[in-house]
Structure formats: C-alpha cells, structure tokens
Design a protein around this motif. Structure first.
Motif, PDB file in Angstrom:
ATOM      1  N   ALA A 205       0.915  -1.080  -0.149  1.00 32.61           N
ATOM      2  CA  ALA A 205       0.168   0.123  -0.234  1.00 32.61           C
ATOM      3  C   ALA A 205       0.707   1.218  -0.023  1.00 32.61           C
ATOM      4  N   ILE A 206       1.932   1.512   0.525  1.00 27.87           N
ATOM      5  CA  ILE A 206       2.803   2.330   0.667  1.00 27.87           C
ATOM      6  C   ILE A 206       3.420   2.661  -0.504  1.00 27.87           C
ATOM      7  N   GLY A 207       3.934   1.461  -1.393  1.00 24.19           N
ATOM      8  CA  GLY A 207       4.507   1.496  -2.708  1.00 24.19           C
ATOM      9  C   GLY A 207       3.178   2.150  -3.752  1.00 24.19           C
ATOM     10  N   TYR A 208       2.087   1.650  -3.363  1.00 20.88           N
ATOM     11  CA  TYR A 208       1.002   2.134  -4.356  1.00 20.88           C
ATOM     12  C   TYR A 208       0.581   3.509  -4.125  1.00 20.88           C
ATOM     13  N   ALA A 209       0.630   3.952  -2.820  1.00 21.34           N
ATOM     14  CA  ALA A 209       0.408   5.407  -2.869  1.00 21.34           C
ATOM     15  C   ALA A 209       1.470   6.206  -3.218  1.00 21.34           C
ATOM     16  N   GLN A 210       2.700   5.860  -3.018  1.00 19.45           N
ATOM     17  CA  GLN A 210       3.959   6.742  -3.667  1.00 19.45           C
ATOM     18  C   GLN A 210       3.938   6.810  -5.116  1.00 19.45           C
ATOM     19  N   ALA A 211       3.631   5.694  -5.766  1.00 17.79           N
ATOM     20  CA  ALA A 211       3.444   5.703  -7.202  1.00 17.79           C
ATOM     21  C   ALA A 211       2.241   6.396  -7.627  1.00 17.79           C
ATOM     22  N   SER A 212       1.108   6.364  -7.164  1.00 21.85           N
ATOM     23  CA  SER A 212      -0.006   7.156  -7.572  1.00 21.85           C
ATOM     24  C   SER A 212      -0.100   8.521  -7.152  1.00 21.85           C
ATOM     25  N   GLY A 213       0.430   8.822  -6.154  1.00 27.18           N
ATOM     26  CA  GLY A 213       0.209  10.102  -5.594  1.00 27.18           C
ATOM     27  C   GLY A 213      -1.087  10.238  -4.752  1.00 27.18           C
ATOM     28  N   ILE A 214      -1.817   9.076  -4.396  1.00 30.37           N
ATOM     29  CA  ILE A 214      -2.810   9.058  -3.401  1.00 30.37           C
ATOM     30  C   ILE A 214      -2.675   8.869  -2.007  1.00 30.37           C
ATOM     31  N   PRO A 215      -3.160   9.873  -1.187  1.00 29.29           N
ATOM     32  CA  PRO A 215      -2.522   9.675   0.295  1.00 29.29           C
ATOM     33  C   PRO A 215      -2.481   8.144   0.930  1.00 29.29           C
ATOM     34  N   PHE A 216      -1.357   7.703   1.707  1.00 29.63           N
ATOM     35  CA  PHE A 216      -1.555   6.413   2.460  1.00 29.63           C
ATOM     36  C   PHE A 216      -2.312   6.785   3.518  1.00 29.63           C
ATOM     37  N   GLU A 217      -3.496   6.108   4.147  1.00 30.53           N
ATOM     38  CA  GLU A 217      -3.970   6.157   5.529  1.00 30.53           C
ATOM     39  C   GLU A 217      -4.293   4.768   6.080  1.00 30.53           C
ATOM     40  N   LEU A 218      -4.408   5.106   7.374  1.00 27.59           N
ATOM     41  CA  LEU A 218      -4.530   3.591   8.069  1.00 27.59           C
ATOM     42  C   LEU A 218      -5.936   3.671   8.219  1.00 27.59           C
ATOM     43  N   GLY A 219      -6.702   3.133   7.226  1.00 22.19           N
ATOM     44  CA  GLY A 219      -8.180   3.375   7.407  1.00 22.19           C
ATOM     45  C   GLY A 219      -8.760   2.108   8.192  1.00 22.19           C
ATOM     46  N   ILE A 220      -7.935   1.049   8.311  1.00 17.10           N
ATOM     47  CA  ILE A 220      -8.495  -0.057   9.410  1.00 17.10           C
ATOM     48  C   ILE A 220      -7.067  -0.210  10.392  1.00 17.10           C
TER      49      ILE A 220
END
Length: 483
Positions: A303-318
C-alpha cells in the motif's frame, strides 16, 4: 474457541520455519530466540532438539514458542552446544503432538533428528513402499518418510545414507538434521523453500529467514544454495553438491506474503520488493481515489508503494489491536458477530465519504475480502476499489503451503469481474504475473520461469506423484461405478 481475526482465516498458511545452531553455549536458548523470530511461519506447534555428551534431548509442544520455551527450566532440560528447532503449521499430517518437529529416531548408527520446511510430493507412495518392507511409522508427517529412507538405505556412512534418501524424494525441502557426526543443512535442487546460513564467531547458524539471524546478533553469510548440503562438525564447515544441477525455482510467494518484511530473500529486501509490487500495481491498475488503505498487516508495504506511485495519500483506514489473542470464548452468536471487531476495526472518521483503494496481498476463498469491503461500506465509504498485490491464486500449492483444494479457490471459479461482484467492490484488479516478476527485478520466461509461481500459473516445477496417483485412483473408481 474461535478466531477473532476476520482476516487470518482466509490466507495461505505459512509452511514452517527451521533454525539450527552449532557450537554455542546453551544452543537451545539461541534456537528458542530464532524460533520466536520465525513464529509467523508456523503458529501451531514448536519443538527443539539438542545434543550433548549424554545424547539427544527434545521438547516439543503445541502452541507458540512463547509459553513453551521461555522458561529457564525448559532450556536447562535441553543441554548441549548444538541444537535445532522447528515451528509448524501442518500441511501434511494432522496437528497431533506426534507430528510436531523436530522428529527423532534412534537409527542403527546413532540418533537422528530432523526439522523440515516444505512438502514431499511423493510421500504417500514412498510410505506405502516402506510399509510393505516392514517400516512402522510413528507419525502421519511426510518428514518421517525421510527418516525411514535413511534408516533403510544400503549405504554405510550417514552422509551417504541421507543423500541416498533424498535422491528418492520429490517436492520441496529445506532440512536441518542433527546426528552425532554433526549438524547438516540441505536444500532441494530447485531451492523452492528458503534457507540461509549465518555466523557469530565460531558459531554457525542456519535459519529459514535472515530476520532470525538478526534477532540473535548473527552475521548473514549466504544462502544455502539450491541442491547444496552443508555439514558442520569438529572438522569445520564442508559443502557438498550431491544432486544434478537444475535451474532454481524459489517460491515467489515468499516475497508476496510468507516472509517477514524485515527479511532478505533471494538477495532482495522483502520490504522493498513489496513496495515495488505496490508501485507496479498502481501503474497497471490505477484509479481515481481519495486514500489508499492497507489491509493490516501484510498489505502495508504494498500500500505504501501504491500510494507513492499513484500520488494518492496512504492512510490507516483499518486499525488493528495488538492486544487481543488469537482466540476468544464467544458464548453467543451475537457476541461472536461482534468479536470480529476486537482485532480490526474501520477508522470511520477517516473513511466516511471517501473513495477507498484497499490493498491486500491475495484473495484465496474470498471470504475475507467480502468482510473487508463490507467493513468499509459500513464505515461510510463512497467507493471501494480493491487491488491485490499478487496475481489470482488459481491453483493449489503442493510444496509446503496449506492451500485449499482448487474448487475452493475463488479465482479458479470466477473471472475478475465476477469476483468483484462477489466481494461487492466497485472494482477489483490484480497485479499481472509479468508485473510481479518486474517488481522483483526479473522478466518472466514462459519457457523457464525463474521462480516457482505454480499457485498463479499452474506451472509446477516437479512431479506430483501422489496427486497423479490419487487422480488415477479416483478415475478408476469412477469408471468402475459407471460400468
């Protein structure tokens, strides 16, 4: 007693973990620490066998390492400068104490202890042959087959008997064996299951993962090479290559899920490889969203890698609670339903009104994904998009991973669109097999894959004798029924 973790009951179960020490004061204490670091590889049972001048000493128990090997009196009952240990999740054989490893036997030329990570894919055929010869088995574990093959080998020297035995087995194995002649480590010719060697001064250590070396302060030396046998005794460390050379096929799922993220597997940081997988997943199946949410804990690096590549914020939603045990007494159906939130709960204030990208490592039966998506919807998510950091799991594993039969694998029964509807996600996408290899710095060759990816592709790198025999037997019975 039921699991309170709604996410653990639909994962591929880790195989096992092994750890061995040669030439250390109270070697069993080192092994206990190493097994703590490998607990994620097997949470059903644990065991340690040590060797001193008086002989072999063993303690095996069901449950975690903690509680079974954290008492001084237990370690004192395992004296000696050499010891090996095992954490287990049963893939072959029941969870009974008789199947807990290391297994031990008194052979004609002395004691023999063995700890095994993997699965022997022709164990049943070998067992039937050995039974006809008069072998009496004490367990239902495939590992005991190796003991009987060693015991009945016509070779005169212990090392030659072990080699003779391993030439008869198929499948995957990383083995640690303890005899009066020394500590022996061996990996199958394809290197399907991991095994590494470390050192503290004159002390030699073997472990399933490098993180276990870190925990005891050992220096990583190298991997045990596929098809290599290493013997450690008073004469030093000797390496042998008793098997025909073969192109290695290490398990690709070690990078997706099995190994701890702070381990190094195949020379690659597992944490970095999982971040890379997430980045490739974003490139292949990006979508507009407000936040990226990992399914804890295994989905976090991707998820960290996905967020960094997409520019979408990483959040602890669970949010995961670390203070709830694996089991909990649940006296009623109502309380049982509420119990799933004891360990994981939606961060509702963050989720409400958002478009969510959920990142998980795999989908097996799909039951977990249904729960996760519903949890997000109940928390008020506007859209729920699921992205999986591995290709669809369409095939069972026969190399030491407890995989459901193929009929229970969701991806074997549905295409991706149907799976998305089943889990009630707005969209669903998996990383491609080519993308997974790319994330690990490889380029997959259909003619000769660099890794074992059979759970995704059905390309099994060894014969599956027991499975073939079972299918032939079932086909024969069906034919008889028709006739």
């Amino acid at each position: 007693m039921l699991s309170t973790n709604p996410f653990d009951d639909d994962k591929l179960r880790e195989e096992c973990g092994v750890f061995g020490v040669w030439n250390a004061d109270v070697a069993a204490s080192f092994v206990a620490l190493g097994l703590h670091a490998l607990q994620h590889r097997g949470q059903e049972a644990a065991g340690i066998t040590s060797l001193d001048g008086a002989g072999f000493h063993s303690h095996r128990a069901q449950g975690h390492v903690a509680g079974n090997f954290d008492r001084d009196e237990t370690i004192r009952a395992l004296p000696g400068r050499t010891a090996l240990g095992h954490v287990r999740y049963s893939t072959t054989g029941s969870s009974a104490l008789r199947n807990v490893q290391p297994l031990f036997a008194e052979l004609a030329d002395g004691g023999f202890a063995i700890a095994h990570n993997g699965n022997i894919s022709n164990a049943m055929k070998l067992r039937r042959t050995l039974n006809r010869r008069g072998s009496i088995f004490q367990s239902t574990s495939d590992t005991e087959v190796i003991i009987h093959l060693v015991a009945t080998s016509p070779q005169s020297k212990m090392l030659d008997r072990i080699v003779d035995a391993l030439h008869q087995v198929e499948g995957a194995y990383s083995l640690l064996m303890l005899t009066e002649q020394g500590l022996i480590a061996c990996r199958d010719p394809l290197g399907i299951r991991p095994l590494v060697m470390g050192r503290i001064g004159d002390t030699i250590i073997f472990a399933s993962e490098t993180v276990a070396l870190d925990v005891i302060g050992a220096r990583y030396e190298r991997e045990v090479a596929p098809g290599e046998m290493i013997v450690v005794n008073a004469d030093g460390v000797r390496s042998f290559r008793p098997f025909a050379a073969a192109a290695p096929r290490p398990c690709i799922f070690e990078h997706v899920y099995f190994s701890r993220p702070d381990s190094v597997v195949d020379g690659i940081s597992v944490y970095e490889s999982r971040k890379n997988i997430g980045a490739v997943l974003a490139e292949e199946s990006g979508i507009e969203a407000d936040i990226v949410v990992p399914v804890p804990d295994s989905g976090v690096p991707a998820a960290i890698g996905y967020a960094q590549a997409s520019g979408i914020p990483f959040e602890l939603g669970i949010i995961r609670s670390h203070y709830v045990g694996r089991t909990f007494i649940q006296p009623s159906q109502e309380v049982r339903h509420l119990g799933v939130k004891l360990k994981h709960n939606a961060n509702s204030a963050l989720i409400k009104g958002k478009r969510i990208v959920l990142i998980d490592d795999s989908i097996v039966r799909g039951t977990t994904s249904v729960k996760i998506v519903q949890m997000m919807r109940d928390a008020g998510a506007r859209e729920v998009h699921m992205r999986i950091a591995s290709p669809p799991t369409r095939h069972s594993c026969f190399y030491g991973v407890d995989t459901p039969e193929r009929a229970k694998l969701l991806a074997a029964q549905m295409d991706v669109e149907a799976m998305a509807k089943y889990i009630n996600a707005d969209s669903l996408a998996f990383i491609s097999i080519e993308g997974l290899y790319r994330a690990l710095g490889d380029q997959r060759s259909a003619q000769q894959p660099q890794r074992c990816d059979a759970c995704f592709t059905g390309d099994y790198p060894t014969r599956l004798t027991d499975l073939t025999d079972k299918k032939a037997e079932e086909a024969g019975l069906m034919l008889k029924a028709v006739v």
